[in-house]
Design a protein around this motif. Structure first.
Motif, PDB file in Angstrom:
ATOM      1  N   UNK A  49       0.928  -1.145  -0.130  1.00  0.00           N
ATOM      2  CA  UNK A  49      -0.136   0.029  -0.002  1.00  0.00           C
ATOM      3  C   UNK A  49       1.226   1.292   0.172  1.00  0.00           C
ATOM      4  N   UNK A  50       2.103   1.121  -0.267  1.00  0.00           N
ATOM      5  CA  UNK A  50       3.070   2.261  -0.207  1.00  0.00           C
ATOM      6  C   UNK A  50       3.015   2.839  -1.591  1.00  0.00           C
ATOM      7  N   UNK A  51       2.602   4.065  -2.093  1.00  0.00           N
ATOM      8  CA  UNK A  51       2.529   4.641  -3.480  1.00  0.00           C
ATOM      9  C   UNK A  51       3.529   5.214  -3.752  1.00  0.00           C
ATOM     10  N   UNK A  52       4.372   5.429  -2.971  1.00  0.00           N
ATOM     11  CA  UNK A  52       5.624   6.194  -3.219  1.00  0.00           C
ATOM     12  C   UNK A  52       7.061   5.312  -3.252  1.00  0.00           C
ATOM     13  N   UNK A  53       6.786   3.941  -3.165  1.00  0.00           N
ATOM     14  CA  UNK A  53       7.950   2.890  -2.761  1.00  0.00           C
ATOM     15  C   UNK A  53       9.000   2.918  -3.950  1.00  0.00           C
ATOM     16  N   UNK A  60       8.472   0.706  -9.653  1.00  0.00           N
ATOM     17  CA  UNK A  60       8.395   1.674  -8.452  1.00  0.00           C
ATOM     18  C   UNK A  60       6.754   1.816  -8.444  1.00  0.00           C
ATOM     19  N   UNK A  61       6.580   2.606  -7.323  1.00  0.00           N
ATOM     20  CA  UNK A  61       5.175   3.051  -7.150  1.00  0.00           C
ATOM     21  C   UNK A  61       3.946   1.854  -6.345  1.00  0.00           C
ATOM     22  N   UNK A  62       2.994   2.315  -6.026  1.00  0.00           N
ATOM     23  CA  UNK A  62       2.193   1.332  -5.312  1.00  0.00           C
ATOM     24  C   UNK A  62       1.847   0.100  -6.112  1.00  0.00           C
ATOM     25  N   UNK A  67       9.773   1.211 -15.441  1.00  0.00           N
ATOM     26  CA  UNK A  67       9.781   2.512 -16.164  1.00  0.00           C
ATOM     27  C   UNK A  67       9.202   2.348 -17.440  1.00  0.00           C
ATOM     28  N   UNK A  68       9.462   1.347 -18.299  1.00  0.00           N
ATOM     29  CA  UNK A  68       9.177   1.204 -19.792  1.00  0.00           C
ATOM     30  C   UNK A  68       7.477   1.290 -19.752  1.00  0.00           C
ATOM     31  N   UNK A  79       7.492   6.703 -11.390  1.00  0.00           N
ATOM     32  CA  UNK A  79       6.037   6.219 -10.765  1.00  0.00           C
ATOM     33  C   UNK A  79       5.989   6.271  -9.407  1.00  0.00           C
ATOM     34  N   UNK A  80       7.299   6.554  -8.825  1.00  0.00           N
ATOM     35  CA  UNK A  80       7.187   6.530  -7.148  1.00  0.00           C
ATOM     36  C   UNK A  80       6.959   8.092  -6.818  1.00  0.00           C
ATOM     37  N   UNK A  81       7.249   8.901  -7.738  1.00  0.00           N
ATOM     38  CA  UNK A  81       6.851  10.465  -7.397  1.00  0.00           C
ATOM     39  C   UNK A  81       5.530  10.851  -7.929  1.00  0.00           C
TER      40      UNK A  81
END
Length: 219
Positions: A49-53, A60-62, A67-68, A79-81
């Protein structure tokens, strides 16, 4: 003043219509849009549940975009940002393009698969659902009427009631050293034996094995 030709007016009209229609199409929801609650379930499974991981593992992201995939489906930067809403918007594009197979493990854990929207039920509940439906559809079978069992009285109640206390003969006996109730009852011919003798003298004998010289017993 020169009036614009009809051709120019038509061209301007088409351009204006196109300008209006482009934003409308740009914000159209993907065909397989899922509710936010489903994405929250998926994020809980993918990243806790960590959307900025961003652990540096390439995802990256929740919803753990690489990246691609993130950039190919409308994401910008990392995505983490990105906000939760931005990540869900990109995820909707991924879902529309790749289906729930883009998250193979966690989509199955939350009950989402293929291109269809998830049921929102865990896999165990989905497996139980058909069985529950079959039970609901099956005609109710009449259960044979069971006869009420005979209520058995407790053993204590079934036990024979104690015999009424034997009537005293009016005679008495003074206990001597070495006497027992059995000996006295036998020698004095007490009906019912030592038990009857004991019942006659419960006012002074509490233990049938314990009598004392000098006690005067009713016979």
């Amino acid at each position: 003043m020169t009036k614009p030709s009809r051709g120019k007016l038509a061209t301007k009209t088409l351009i204006a219509a196109a300008a209006i229609s482009v934003p409308l199409f740009g914000f159209a929801a993907p065909a397989n849009a899922a509710p936010d609650s489903t994405w929250d379930q998926l994020a809980e499974c993918e990243s806790g549940g960590d959307w900025s991981i961003n652990t540096g593992n390439g995802y990256e992201g929740g919803l753990q975009f690489n990246p691609q995939t993130w950039q190919a489906h409308g994401g910008s930067g990392s995505a983490a940002d990105a906000s939760r809403e931005e990540q869900i918007a990109v995820a909707e594009n991924v879902l529309d393009n790749q289906g729930w197979g883009a998250w193979p493990s966690c989509s199955q854990q939350i009950g989402a698969s293929g291109q269809a929207e998830p049921t929102g039920q865990p896999m165990e509940q989905q497996e139980q659902a058909p069985a529950q439906e079959q039970q609901a559809q099956a005609p109710a079978q009449e259960q044979p009427q069971q006869q009420a069992p005979v209520q058995e009285q407790p053993v204590e109640q079934q036990a024979a009631q104690p015999a009424p206390k034997a009537a005293a003969s009016g005679e008495t006996y003074t206990v001597q050293s070495g006497d027992t109730l059995n000996k006295i009852a036998t020698e004095q011919g007490v009906d019912g034996g030592w038990r009857a003798l004991f019942e006659l003298n419960t006012d002074q004998i509490s233990d049938p094995t314990l009598i004392f010289p000098g006690q005067e017993l009713a016979l």
